[in-house]
Write an enzyme that holds these catalytic residues in place. Structure first.
Site, PDB file in Angstrom:
ATOM      1  NE  ARG A   5      59.062  56.633  36.483  1.00 15.74           N
ATOM      2  CZ  ARG A   5      59.314  57.526  37.285  1.00 15.74           C
ATOM      3  NH1 ARG A   5      58.254  58.458  37.258  1.00 15.74           N
ATOM      4  NH2 ARG A   5      60.392  57.528  38.078  1.00 15.74           N
ATOM      5  CB  ALA A   9      50.896  52.204  44.403  1.00 13.39           C
ATOM      6  CG  HIS A  33      64.590  56.317  40.258  1.00 14.25           C
ATOM      7  ND1 HIS A  33      64.369  56.287  41.478  1.00 14.25           N
ATOM      8  CD2 HIS A  33      63.466  57.225  39.774  1.00 14.25           C
ATOM      9  CE1 HIS A  33      62.979  56.883  41.967  1.00 14.25           C
ATOM     10  NE2 HIS A  33      62.646  57.131  40.871  1.00 14.25           N
ATOM     11  NE  ARG A  66      62.791  61.530  37.371  1.00 13.94           N
ATOM     12  CZ  ARG A  66      62.070  60.839  38.000  1.00 13.94           C
ATOM     13  NH1 ARG A  66      61.991  59.748  37.968  1.00 13.94           N
ATOM     14  NH2 ARG A  66      61.389  61.301  39.154  1.00 13.94           N
ATOM     15  CD  GLU A  75      60.082  50.151  38.574  1.00  6.78           C
ATOM     16  OE1 GLU A  75      61.064  50.596  38.295  1.00  6.78           O
ATOM     17  OE2 GLU A  75      59.649  50.615  39.928  1.00  6.78           O
ATOM     18  CD  GLU A 112      57.966  65.746  40.667  1.00  5.08           C
ATOM     19  OE1 GLU A 112      58.047  64.947  39.793  1.00  5.08           O
ATOM     20  OE2 GLU A 112      57.901  65.571  41.753  1.00  5.08           O
ATOM     21  CG  HIS A 135      66.071  60.191  40.881  1.00  8.84           C
ATOM     22  ND1 HIS A 135      66.706  61.253  41.334  1.00  8.84           N
ATOM     23  CD2 HIS A 135      64.870  60.301  40.792  1.00  8.84           C
ATOM     24  CE1 HIS A 135      65.840  62.301  41.399  1.00  8.84           C
ATOM     25  NE2 HIS A 135      64.592  61.457  41.285  1.00  8.84           N
TER      26      HIS A 135
END
Length: 536
Positions: free
Chosen positions: A388, A18, A353, A292, A377, A124, A246
């Site tokens: 994050r 991306a 992750h 997380r 990243e 989330e 993750h």
């Protein structure tokens, strides 16, 4: 004698996810761009991102709330102006994606309604509102495919697939005045020879370094290449100790990298022990929607306490048609493996992750090396702090790619094309006759990083890891000096460098915060600062 191949462009973009695609497409209106992809164009973390992208679209939500949630998740180490900059520019970045043709899910409208349907927003962990735009559970794939199709068809973008970037070329390395990037040496994996790229600007969009760990949700190419190359070129790195694990990677022999999106928990999935009991309410009042790092540590604790290979993610209490509609990719993949997620709990384990630290940049993505940018990243912008927030990763790629494009465009007419660059010298090396050395070192590195520098750390574990890392670095450098390059050798050289940076950052942080948990330093410092490493 092998042919000398030299490429030339205004901007060399290393990485095709991306961040790289967004940057290339913005720059291509006014400049020539080479887009370098280590594997096929689509093979990167973006393609596999399931959850979505955070942005304020709901009238009841606010940018201030997005900022606050990001700061809370970052556990006191976010750079607040950077967080504000990202949240304020989120909607424009999303609207650009929509203009490009990215099809985010929309709400269903009543039959006969002529009103435009609003976007379906999910929630989330760590978010106080529904603000995640998504394309079912394959958002990254939708973004990747849409942008890469445009890049392939753009007359000003040259796509080079199956090329490894070896090292950046700088004026300092060429014994020229100043210190500015001039391009890069790249390895053509198909032709098996090294080529040269001359460029006025270079952007690193190479992703993270989770492949340094034995268990990871990332694709095989996530080997920290950009971080290692920038470090070798004199750039500072920061916060490399903060590696996000993750919480929910599918535990199955035939699907070791398959991630189960956080949106499952956002839509009500529970985490259960093997006996079926829930455990997250015992660790945090937010239960399954805690950040997380908390969820991953809770799972790690329960697995070790019980001697269990995994725990279970259970969404079977939701209607089957709801599950299949919202999570078609996960439903299909699990069904192929004999798991019907509408009826069966899903076995899960944590996996490396996301790399929250990286190459230090400013708000334009500019690094310490003139002309070198780092976005996505690979970069440390200050957005993520010690952890994050979910769905801020693709957002960072988009916002900072646009900012970097604007900065590069403002300088295009001021920076001349670099002069001639020496070809890669292979006269003193030979073909490898000991590939087993690479395989052995690769396995040893990823195993001790998982055991000693994983979810829970200690001073002794970190000291052991650093000693082993130093031994491997010596072996790998000797190997690199004597043999021709290969994909595995280049990745191993970069991974062992990144491993050292992770360990050194972890050793400097004498507290536990966010994703870094050290049993010898369980408390938080009152005045935390980023961990910054400077090359010699």
């Amino acid at each position: 004698m092998k042919q000398v191949v030299e490429h030339q462009s205004d901007v060399l973009v290393i990485g095709s996810g991306a961040a790289g695609l967004t940057l290339a497409l913005h720059l291509a209106e006014k400049s020539k761009v080479i887009l370098l992809s280590k594997g096929p164009l689509s093979e990167g973390s973006t393609y596999y991102a399931q959850g979505g992208i955070a942005s304020v679209f709901d009238e009841e939500d606010t940018i201030e709330s997005h900022v606050a949630d990001t700061l809370v998740a970052g556990a006191g180490l976010c750079d607040e102006p950077v967080v504000k900059f990202t949240a304020e520019n989120a909607k424009a970045a999303m609207q650009w994606l929509i203009t490009c043709g990215v099809a985010f899910d929309k709400e269903e409208t009543p039959p006969g309604s002529t009103a435009e349907a609003p976007y379906h927003l999910t929630r989330e962990g760590g978010h106080s509102h529904r603000r995640i735009l998504h394309a079912a559970d394959a958002t990254g794939k939708e973004v990747q495919v849409t942008l890469q199709d445009q890049a392939r068809n753009h007359p000003n973008i040259t796509v080079l697939e199956r090329y490894n970037a070896i090292d950046l070329i700088t004026t300092r390395k060429l014994n020229r005045p100043g210190n500015r990037v001039q391009g890069a040496y790249i390895w053509n994996r198909d032709a098996e020879h090294v080529e040269t790229v001359r460029a006025r600007f270079v952007a690193l969009a190479t992703g993270g370094s989770s492949k340094v760990y034995q268990y990871t949700s990332n694709p095989d190419i996530a080997s920290g290449d950009g971080i290692a190359m920038a470090w070798r070129s004199g750039c500072r790195v920061a916060n490399m100790e903060f590696n996000q694990f993750h919480p929910t990677c599918l535990y199955h022999a035939d699907a070791r990298n398959f991630l189960l999106t956080e949106a499952l928990r956002g839509e009500g999935a529970y985490l259960r022990r093997p006996d079926g009991t829930r455990f997250m309410p015992e660790f945090d009042e937010r239960a399954e929607l805690a950040p997380r790092d908390i969820v991953a540590r809770a799972i790690d604790y329960e697995m070790k306490r019980l001697g269990s290979d995994c725990v279970y993610l259970d969404i079977t209490h939701k209607p089957a048609d709801f599950i299949i509609k919202h999570f078609p990719t996960i439903y299909k993949r699990c069904l192929e493996l004999g798991i019907d997620i509408t009826k069966d709990p899903i076995p899960v384990v944590p996996a490396a992750h996301y790399t929250c630290g990286g190459v230090m940049t400013d708000l334009h993505g500019q690094t310490d090396l003139n002309g070198l940018y780092a976005i996505g990243e690979v970069a440390y912008t200050g957005l993520h702090g010690a952890n994050r927030l979910a769905s801020n990763s693709l957002l960072e790629c988009l916002v900072f790619a646009r900012a970097a494009a604007e900065d590069i465009e403002s300088q295009l007419n001021k920076i001349p094309m670099p002069g001639s660059i020496p070809a890669w010298d292979e006269s003193q090396v030979s073909n490898s006759d000991e590939e087993v050395v690479i395989a052995h070192n690769w396995h040893e590195l990823r195993l001790f990083m998982w055991d000693y520098v994983g979810i829970v750390r200690s001073d002794k574990r970190l000291e052991r890891a650093l000693r082993r890392c130093a031994m491997l670095q010596q072996e790998i450098q000797e190997y690199y000096s004597n043999f021709r390059v290969s994909n595995n050798l280049l990745e191993l050289r970069n991974l062992v460098q990144v491993a050292e940076l992770i360990i050194r950052c972890a050793m400097e942080r004498k507290e536990s915060r966010g994703l870094h948990y050290n049993i010898d330093h369980p408390h938080k410092d009152e005045s935390p600062k980023p961990t910054i490493l400077q090359p010699d």
